[in-house]
Write a protein that holds these residues in place. Structure first.
Motif, short mmCIF file in Angstrom:
data_model
loop_
_atom_site.label_atom_id
_atom_site.label_comp_id
_atom_site.label_asym_id
_atom_site.label_seq_id
_atom_site.Cartn_x
_atom_site.Cartn_y
_atom_site.Cartn_z
N ALA A 117 -13.30 57.54 84.45
CA ALA A 117 -14.44 57.82 85.41
C ALA A 117 -15.38 58.81 84.97
N ALA A 118 -14.75 59.97 84.21
CA ALA A 118 -15.43 61.13 83.97
C ALA A 118 -16.95 60.98 83.30
N ALA A 119 -16.94 60.16 82.36
CA ALA A 119 -18.27 59.91 81.57
C ALA A 119 -19.36 59.48 82.49
N LYS A 120 -18.98 58.72 83.56
CA LYS A 120 -19.89 58.16 84.65
C LYS A 120 -20.54 59.49 85.41
N ARG A 121 -19.63 60.57 85.49
CA ARG A 121 -20.02 61.46 86.31
C ARG A 121 -20.87 62.55 85.54
N ALA A 122 -21.09 62.34 84.35
CA ALA A 122 -21.92 63.37 83.62
C ALA A 122 -23.28 63.80 84.19
N GLU A 123 -24.00 62.99 84.51
CA GLU A 123 -25.34 63.26 84.93
C GLU A 123 -25.27 63.85 86.41
N ARG A 124 -24.10 63.41 87.28
CA ARG A 124 -24.17 64.28 88.55
C ARG A 124 -23.62 65.55 88.19
N TRP A 125 -22.57 65.85 87.14
CA TRP A 125 -22.34 67.33 87.05
C TRP A 125 -23.32 68.05 86.51
N LYS A 126 -24.55 67.55 85.77
CA LYS A 126 -25.54 68.17 85.10
C LYS A 126 -26.29 68.68 86.44
N LYS A 127 -26.41 67.78 87.24
CA LYS A 127 -27.15 68.11 88.29
C LYS A 127 -26.63 69.10 89.21
N LEU A 128 -25.49 69.22 89.41
CA LEU A 128 -24.69 70.30 90.05
C LEU A 128 -24.90 71.90 89.43
N LEU A 129 -24.85 71.57 87.90
CA LEU A 129 -25.06 72.79 87.21
C LEU A 129 -26.67 73.22 87.39
N LEU A 130 -27.45 72.26 87.38
CA LEU A 130 -28.83 72.71 87.53
C LEU A 130 -28.95 73.34 88.85
N GLU A 131 -28.55 72.88 89.90
CA GLU A 131 -28.68 73.54 91.47
C GLU A 131 -27.98 74.86 91.53
N ALA A 132 -26.75 74.80 90.89
CA ALA A 132 -25.93 76.12 91.00
C ALA A 132 -26.62 77.25 90.21
N SER A 133 -27.45 76.93 89.11
CA SER A 133 -28.23 77.74 88.24
C SER A 133 -29.45 78.29 89.00
N GLN A 134 -30.28 77.38 89.83
CA GLN A 134 -31.32 77.69 90.37
C GLN A 134 -30.92 78.76 91.69
N GLN A 135 -29.91 78.29 92.35
CA GLN A 135 -29.30 79.02 93.58
C GLN A 135 -28.90 80.60 93.08
N SER A 136 -28.37 80.54 91.66
CA SER A 136 -27.87 81.95 91.56
C SER A 136 -28.68 82.69 90.65
N ARG A 137 -30.12 82.09 90.44
CA ARG A 137 -30.99 82.60 89.70
C ARG A 137 -30.78 83.01 88.14
N ARG A 138 -30.01 82.04 87.45
CA ARG A 138 -29.95 82.06 86.05
C ARG A 138 -31.46 81.88 85.27
N VAL A 139 -30.99 82.42 84.29
CA VAL A 139 -32.38 82.04 83.19
C VAL A 139 -32.10 80.79 82.52
N GLN A 140 -30.69 80.75 81.97
CA GLN A 140 -30.43 79.53 81.34
C GLN A 140 -29.27 79.01 81.90
N LEU A 141 -29.74 77.27 81.64
CA LEU A 141 -28.59 76.42 82.27
C LEU A 141 -27.06 76.47 81.62
N PRO A 142 -25.92 76.29 81.92
CA PRO A 142 -25.06 76.11 81.08
C PRO A 142 -24.76 74.74 80.28
N ILE A 143 -24.29 74.86 79.23
CA ILE A 143 -24.37 73.54 78.27
C ILE A 143 -23.11 72.82 78.91
N LEU A 144 -23.22 71.36 79.15
CA LEU A 144 -21.89 70.54 79.55
C LEU A 144 -21.78 69.80 78.30
N GLU A 145 -20.47 70.01 77.73
CA GLU A 145 -20.20 69.18 76.48
C GLU A 145 -19.36 67.86 77.26
#
Length: 238
Positions: A117-145
């Motif tokens: 099921a992991a491949a189907k969660r990739a978009e959700r995971w990218k959204k989580l990374l975006l939200e966490a990056s904004q909350q923590s005031r990062r400059v760059q988003l982490p890359i999800l491989e």
């Protein structure tokens, strides 16, 4: 403190936010012309003033560039897939702790249903990374491989400090592995519940990864993520 959002690019002294982010800002947060937000394109941060809010976009004027902190330590996290609530919590905290890249691992002891099921969660995971990056005031988003086998992931990274967490009785404490290290790139591998298999350990060692222990207690995967990344940051970051 002003909220920070990510955009695709700056256009001279203007910026346009579109898609889901614009919908969230315009419809959920009810943004109005004149309000100020911080905007990042992944390399620079600007203070933006909203000029126009439409159904599908938010337009900004750029007022002044804001000092952007780009961490010197570039950390790649090789994280074995575990139950999704724990895995997603770990993704969020790893982002807050500044990781540059995350590689989900299809470890031998990862549950097969989760891997399917992991491949189907990739978009959700990218959204989580975006939200966490904004909350923590990062400059760059982490890359999800994409999900990778541990053996393939270990051989991909050939530079910098390479560490895999181990429950082996003879594994050195992580603090000892990090002592006097000056590396500015680090790769950290964390196994699934149940630990690494012998072939995975052999593959890590063959790729010059060092065993490291977080102590005698058995930690959940998500706990190990926070503890080890915080330790890396303390030891290797300015």
């Amino acid at each position: 403190m002003r909220r920070r959002f990510f955009i695709d690019q700056f256009l001279g002294q203007r910026a346009v936010m579109e898609g889901e982010a614009a919908h969230h800002l315009g419809r959920v947060l009810r943004a109005q012309p004149g309000q100020l937000y911080e905007l990042s394109d992944g390399s620079k941060v600007w203070l933006g003033r909203i000029d126009l809010v439409t159904r599908d976009s938010v337009e900004f004027s750029l007022l002044e560039e804001i000092a952007a902190h780009l961490p010197e330590l570039q950390t790649t996290l090789l994280l074995s897939v575990v139950k999704f609530d724990s895995f997603e919590w770990a993704l969020e905290k790893a982002t807050e702790l500044g990781v540059s890249r995350i590689v989900p691992l299809a470890a031998a002891r990862s549950e097969k249903a989760l891997l399917a099921a992991a491949a189907k969660r990739a978009e959700r995971w990218k959204k989580l990374l975006l939200e966490a990056s904004q909350q923590s005031r990062r400059v760059q988003l982490p890359i999800l491989e994409s999900v990778a086998k541990p053996e393939a992931a270990f051989t991909t990274y050939k530079e910098g400090l390479r560490v895999f967490l181990s429950e082996a009785p003879d594994a050195r404490p992580l603090r000892d592995v990090l002592h006097n290290q000056q590396a500015k790139t680090a790769v950290l591998a964390i196994g699934p519940e149940g630990g690494w298999t012998d072939p995975e350990v052999a593959a890590a060692r063959a790729a010059q990864f060092q065993d490291a222990s977080l102590g005698k207690l058995i930690l959940r995967t998500e706990t190990a993520v926070v503890a080890s990344l915080a330790t890396l940051n303390f030891a290797l970051s300015d």
